[in-house]
Design an enzyme around this catalytic site. Structure first.
Site, PDB file in Angstrom:
ATOM      1  N   HIS A 189       3.566 -11.966  -7.897  1.00 52.35           N
ATOM      2  CA  HIS A 189       4.683 -11.485  -9.963  1.00 52.35           C
ATOM      3  C   HIS A 189       4.091 -13.107 -10.664  1.00 52.35           C
ATOM      4  O   HIS A 189       4.749 -12.474 -11.458  1.00 52.35           O
ATOM      5  CB  HIS A 189       5.400 -11.584  -9.344  1.00 52.35           C
ATOM      6  CG  HIS A 189       6.431 -10.640  -8.382  1.00 52.35           C
ATOM      7  ND1 HIS A 189       6.800 -10.724  -7.125  1.00 52.35           N
ATOM      8  CD2 HIS A 189       7.228  -9.235  -8.283  1.00 52.35           C
ATOM      9  CE1 HIS A 189       7.162 -10.161  -6.343  1.00 52.35           C
ATOM     10  NE2 HIS A 189       7.286  -8.985  -7.165  1.00 52.35           N
TER      11      HIS A 189
ATOM     12  N   LYS B  92      -1.995  -3.352  -8.121  1.00 49.83           N
ATOM     13  CA  LYS B  92      -2.125  -3.410  -6.657  1.00 49.83           C
ATOM     14  C   LYS B  92      -1.258  -2.112  -6.192  1.00 49.83           C
ATOM     15  O   LYS B  92      -1.641  -1.350  -5.474  1.00 49.83           O
ATOM     16  CB  LYS B  92      -0.427  -4.534  -6.311  1.00 49.83           C
ATOM     17  CG  LYS B  92       0.276  -3.984  -4.829  1.00 49.83           C
ATOM     18  CD  LYS B  92       0.074  -5.343  -3.828  1.00 49.83           C
ATOM     19  CE  LYS B  92       1.084  -4.724  -2.762  1.00 49.83           C
ATOM     20  NZ  LYS B  92       2.351  -3.939  -3.080  1.00 49.83           N
TER      21      LYS B  92
ATOM     22  N   ARG C 120       7.827  -6.980   0.803  1.00 47.58           N
ATOM     23  CA  ARG C 120       7.244  -6.346   2.094  1.00 47.58           C
ATOM     24  C   ARG C 120       6.799  -7.017   3.038  1.00 47.58           C
ATOM     25  O   ARG C 120       7.288  -7.014   4.180  1.00 47.58           O
ATOM     26  CB  ARG C 120       6.829  -4.911   1.714  1.00 47.58           C
ATOM     27  CG  ARG C 120       8.064  -4.472   1.102  1.00 47.58           C
ATOM     28  CD  ARG C 120       7.264  -2.782   0.469  1.00 47.58           C
ATOM     29  NE  ARG C 120       7.957  -1.580  -0.584  1.00 47.58           N
ATOM     30  CZ  ARG C 120       8.718  -0.652   0.514  1.00 47.58           C
ATOM     31  NH1 ARG C 120       9.433  -1.167   0.693  1.00 47.58           N
ATOM     32  NH2 ARG C 120       9.197  -0.254  -0.945  1.00 47.58           N
TER      33      ARG C 120
HETATM   34  P1  AMP Z   1       7.462  -4.954  -7.519  1.00 51.57           P
HETATM   35  O1  AMP Z   1       8.615  -6.492  -7.461  1.00 51.57           O
HETATM   36  O2  AMP Z   1       7.617  -5.293  -6.200  1.00 51.57           O
HETATM   37  O3  AMP Z   1       8.235  -4.028  -8.344  1.00 51.57           O
HETATM   38  O4  AMP Z   1       6.516  -5.530  -8.386  1.00 51.57           O
HETATM   39  C1  AMP Z   1       6.317  -5.963  -9.731  1.00 51.57           C
HETATM   40  C2  AMP Z   1       5.510  -6.228 -10.751  1.00 51.57           C
HETATM   41  O5  AMP Z   1       4.300  -7.276  -9.797  1.00 51.57           O
HETATM   42  C3  AMP Z   1       4.839  -4.454 -10.343  1.00 51.57           C
HETATM   43  O6  AMP Z   1       3.601  -4.807 -11.265  1.00 51.57           O
HETATM   44  C4  AMP Z   1       3.237  -5.141  -9.473  1.00 51.57           C
HETATM   45  O7  AMP Z   1       2.619  -4.335  -9.347  1.00 51.57           O
HETATM   46  C5  AMP Z   1       2.743  -6.203  -9.380  1.00 51.57           C
HETATM   47  N1  AMP Z   1       3.071  -6.674  -8.213  1.00 51.57           N
HETATM   48  C6  AMP Z   1       2.868  -6.783  -6.980  1.00 51.57           C
HETATM   49  N2  AMP Z   1       2.331  -7.723  -6.067  1.00 51.57           N
HETATM   50  C7  AMP Z   1       1.404  -7.868  -6.564  1.00 51.57           C
HETATM   51  C8  AMP Z   1       0.000  -8.703  -6.042  1.00 51.57           C
HETATM   52  N3  AMP Z   1      -0.010  -9.228  -4.845  1.00 51.57           N
HETATM   53  N4  AMP Z   1      -0.764  -8.781  -7.573  1.00 51.57           N
HETATM   54  C9  AMP Z   1      -0.520  -8.593  -8.305  1.00 51.57           C
HETATM   55  N5  AMP Z   1       0.570  -7.880  -9.150  1.00 51.57           N
HETATM   56  C10 AMP Z   1       1.672  -7.729  -7.984  1.00 51.57           C
END
Ligand code: AMP
Length: 292
Positions: free
Chosen positions: A40, A156, A193
């Site tokens: 993030h 991702k 996760r």
């Molecule tokens: P989430 O909180 O899982 O909804 O993720 C928020 C944003 O962070 C989304 O655009 C995801 O694709 C991105 N994201 C999550 N994990 C990663 C990672 N390991 N590397 C880069 N971006 C990520």
């Protein structure tokens, strides 16, 4: 360290953003569900660098969870999130409740869900029915709340990035920037996760990246058919004793599903597995010299 402002609801977030735009500031937005990690933060750093103002949203969106248990178990750590955002240079972070995001709906069932579009077909949506309708509906509302110049998403969640690009194209804004996947030292893609995995499960989960690596090596050694590329992944996933939901190849531009024996010019390898209750996804572009 930046003095990051926290706003508890979307209405105040809109007011705050509107007041910043009077000076023609550009706004870079990073939508998240919290439990932040270095993945993030790589998006946040890029938004800070490329815009006058960086805004992050934290909302565990119930509309995109098709399993109640998964929604309940999703990690939440607001204090740590805020500290990390201050260090990363974020100017404003906001949150809200489902009611606050959709004040026009009397009940959650009355929320008008958006059609997720052509890129939602297959893979994630097959295993999480309704997921992308939930994603598109909330991201549309987040974009209307902030009206950002640019919005940053992670590669991702590859299929999600296609769904969001399609949404932004339809709306006419914002510019979508897709950022590379941040990984742990063993190659496991960072994910909120991952906190739910024990040490043994984490070791097994590293098999996902090895499987993707196998597909890329196969591609580099001249393999071009989806059937053989798939096989190179499933063998490794089985060795790691991972419960496979899909391990497959798609065209990264058209989202077309190739025939098993048709030689490919472009290929994205995509994997979803389960380890007990935890579901993990990852992907890798095969036809590139990029190292990741
Ligand atoms: P989430 O909180 O899982 O909804 O993720 C928020 C944003 O962070 C989304 O655009 C995801 O694709 C991105 N994201 C999550 N994990 C990663 C990672 N390991 N590397 C880069 N971006 C990520």
């Amino acid at each position: 360290m930046t003095n990051t402002i926290f706003l508890p609801d979307p209405e105040s977030a809109t007011r705050w953003c509107e007041s910043r735009k009077i000076d023609r500031n550009t706004i870079g937005m990073v939508p998240t569900m919290g439990a932040l990690h270095a993945g993030h933060l790589s998006l946040v750093s890029r938004a800070v660098k490329e815009n006058d103002i960086c805004v992050v949203s934290i909302f565990v969106n119930p509309l995109q969870f098709n399993e109640k248990e998964d929604y309940k178990a999703y990690p939440r750590d607001r204090q740590m999130d805020h500290r990390m955002l201050e260090n990363a240079g974020c100017n404003m972070v906001f949150s809200g409740t489902l009611d606050q995001f959709f004040p026009e709906a009397e009940n959650p069932e009355d929320i008008r869900m958006l059609d997720p579009g052509p890129f939602a077909v297959g893979l994630e949506d097959e295993h999480r029915p309704g997921h992308f309708a939930g994603v598109r509906t909330i991201v549309d509302r987040l974009f209307d709340t902030v009206r950002p110049t640019r919005a940053y998403f992670g590669e991702k969640d590859f299929q999600q990035s296609l769904v969001i690009k399609d949404l932004a194209k339809q709306k006419g804004f914002p510019q979508i920037i897709v950022c590379a996947t941040e990984r742990e030292s063993g190659g496991l893609a960072m994910s909120s996760r991952n906190r739910l995995l024990n040490d043994n499960e984490k070791k097994r989960a590293a098999g996902i990246y090895r499987a993707l690596g196998n597909a890329r090596n196969a591609w580099r050694s001249g393999v071009r058919t989806s059937g053989s590329l798939r096989e190179s992944m499933t063998n490794e996933l089985k060795l790691a004793n991972l419960d496979i939901e899909y391990a497959t190849i798609r065209d990264p531009q058209t989202w077309g599903e190739p025939d098993d024996n048709q030689p490919l010019g472009r290929a994205q390898a995509l994997i979803a597995v389960r380890l007990g209750e935890v579901r993990l996804i990852d992907n890798l572009r095969l036809d590139t010299s990029r190292v990741d």
